[in-house]
Design an enzyme around this catalytic site. Structure first.
Site: not given
Ligand code: ATR
Length: 279
Positions: A17, A68, A129
Site C-alpha cells: 500500500s 470496504k 463496470g
Molecule cells: P471492484 O470492487 O474493483 O469494482 P468487483 O466489484 O469485483 O470489483 O467488480 C469488477 C468489475 O469489473 C465488474 O463490473 C466486472 O464485470 P462483471 O460484472 O461482468 O463480472 C468487471 N470486469 C472484470 N474483468 C473484466 C473484463 N475482462 N472485461 C470487462 N469487464 C470486466
C-alpha cells in the site's frame, strides 16, 4: 510541540500500500506529526482489529480491499455518499467508541478530473463496470450533472441491478443512467470514458463506443507504471487526453486526511510529483 496523530490502513494484501508514504508526505507539507501504519487483517478478525485500533488511541483509518463493504456494516453511522457506495474507505471516531464511515473515492475522482480539465457537467459519459468501484463513483459523477451517463458492464444484468439499487437507495439522479449491453449501441458522440472494471488488471480490451467526440477524454481507475490497456485503446482511437487513476488515489487520500486532521487540504500536486519522481 504537536502531539503525534495515530492513523492507519486496513487491508489484505497491504504490504505494498502506498498510503503510508502518501500520508507522510501530506504531514510533511502541513508540518503535522503522524504515525500511519499498515494493518493486515482477515474478514473474521477485521471488526475486532478495528475496535482495538481505536481503543488504543487510533484517530483515523483507511480501509481498502477486501474490507470496504464489511466496514460499511461495522460503523455506527454512514455518510450519505458511503451509504450510496455501499462501502467505506475512511473511518472517523466521534467519541464513546462510535465510528463514522465515509467514502472519499468518488470525491477523489471528481477532484482529479477537475485537475486534468476533464469536463463532466453537460457532457456525455460512459462508465464501464458495475462492481464496487463503479458504485462508489457514479453518485458523485451524477452530482456534476452530466448530460447522460451510459453504464456498460460485461454482465449487463448487473448494470441494470446497480441502477435500480441506486434508485432504491434514493439517488435522485439515478434516472439519468442509461444501461446499454454494449458500447456499440450508443449512437451519440461520447466526451468522457471511465473504466471502473478490473479489465486492465488482466490486460483485457473493452469494446469502445463507435463515435467519440473530437476532444474526448479517458480515465482508468487503475494505475500502473505504464499506460493501461484501456488508455492505449483510447489513444489508438484518437483520444488526446487519457489518464490513469494515480491522481484519484492521491486525492481520495487527501480528502481522508482532511477529515481526520481538519484545516487546509494538503498540497496534492507536491505529493504527486514526489511520488511519480523516479527513485
Ligand atoms: P471492484 O470492487 O474493483 O469494482 P468487483 O466489484 O469485483 O470489483 O467488480 C469488477 C468489475 O469489473 C465488474 O463490473 C466486472 O464485470 P462483471 O460484472 O461482468 O463480472 C468487471 N470486469 C472484470 N474483468 C473484466 C473484463 N475482462 N472485461 C470487462 N469487464 C470486466
Amino acid at each position: 510541540m504537536k502531539s503525534v496523530t495515530s492513523l492507519g490502513v486496513f487491508g489484505n494484501p497491504i504490504a505494498h500500500s502506498l498510503s503510508p508514504r502518501i500520508h507522510a508526505l501530506f504531514a510533511q507539507t502541513r508540518q503535522d506529526s503522524i504515525n500511519y501504519q499498515r494493518y493486515l487483517s482477515t474478514p473474521a478478525h477485521f471488526p475486532r482489529r478495528v475496535a482495538e485500533f481505536f481503543r488504543h488511541g487510533g484517530q483515523g483509518a483507511n480501509v481498502t480491499l477486501p474490507f470496504k463493504q464489511q466496514a460499511a456494516s461495522l460503523v455506527t453511522k454512514l455518510s450519505d455518499r458511503a451509504r450510496l457506495a455501499g462501502a467505506v474507505n475512511t473511518l472517523i471516531p466521534y467519541g464513546n467508541g462510535q465510528l463514522l464511515g465515509d467514502n472519499t473515492d468518488g470525491e477523489g475522482l471528481i477532484i482529479d478530473l477537475k485537475n486534468k480539465g476533464f469536463k463532466v457537467s453537460e457532457r456525455s459519459l460512459v462508465v464501464f463496470g458495475a462492481g464496487g468501484s463503479a458504485r462508489g463513483i457514479i453518485p458523485l459523477l451524477l452530482e456534476q450533472k452530466p448530460r447522460c451517463l451510459y453504464l456498460i458492464n460485461r454482465t449487463a444484468e448487473k448494470a441494470e441491478m446497480l441502477k435500480s439499487q441506486l434508485e432504491t437507495l434514493g439517488l435522485v439522479a439515478a434516472n439519468r443512467i442509461q444501461v446499454r449491453s454494449s458500447a456499440t449501441e450508443i449512437d451519440e458522440p461520447i466526451d468522457l470514458l471511465i473504466n471502473a472494471t478490473s479489465s486492465s488488471l488482466n490486460g483485457q480490451r473493452l469494446t469502445l463506443p463507435s463515435v467519440l467526440s473530437e476532444n474526448a477524454s479517458g480515465y482508468d481507475l487503475m494505475y500502473a507504471d505504464q499506460p493501461t490497456v484501456f488508455m492505449d485503446q483510447l489513444t489508438q482511437a484518437g483520444c488526446k487526453n487519457v489518464s490513469d487513476g494515480f491522481g484519484m488515489l492521491i486525492e481520495q487520500a487527501a480528502s481522508s486526511y482532511q477529515l481526520w486532521m481538519e484545516g487546509e487540504r494538503p498540497d496534492t500536486a507536491f505529493v504527486m510529483a514526489e511520488m511519480r519522481a523516479p527513485s
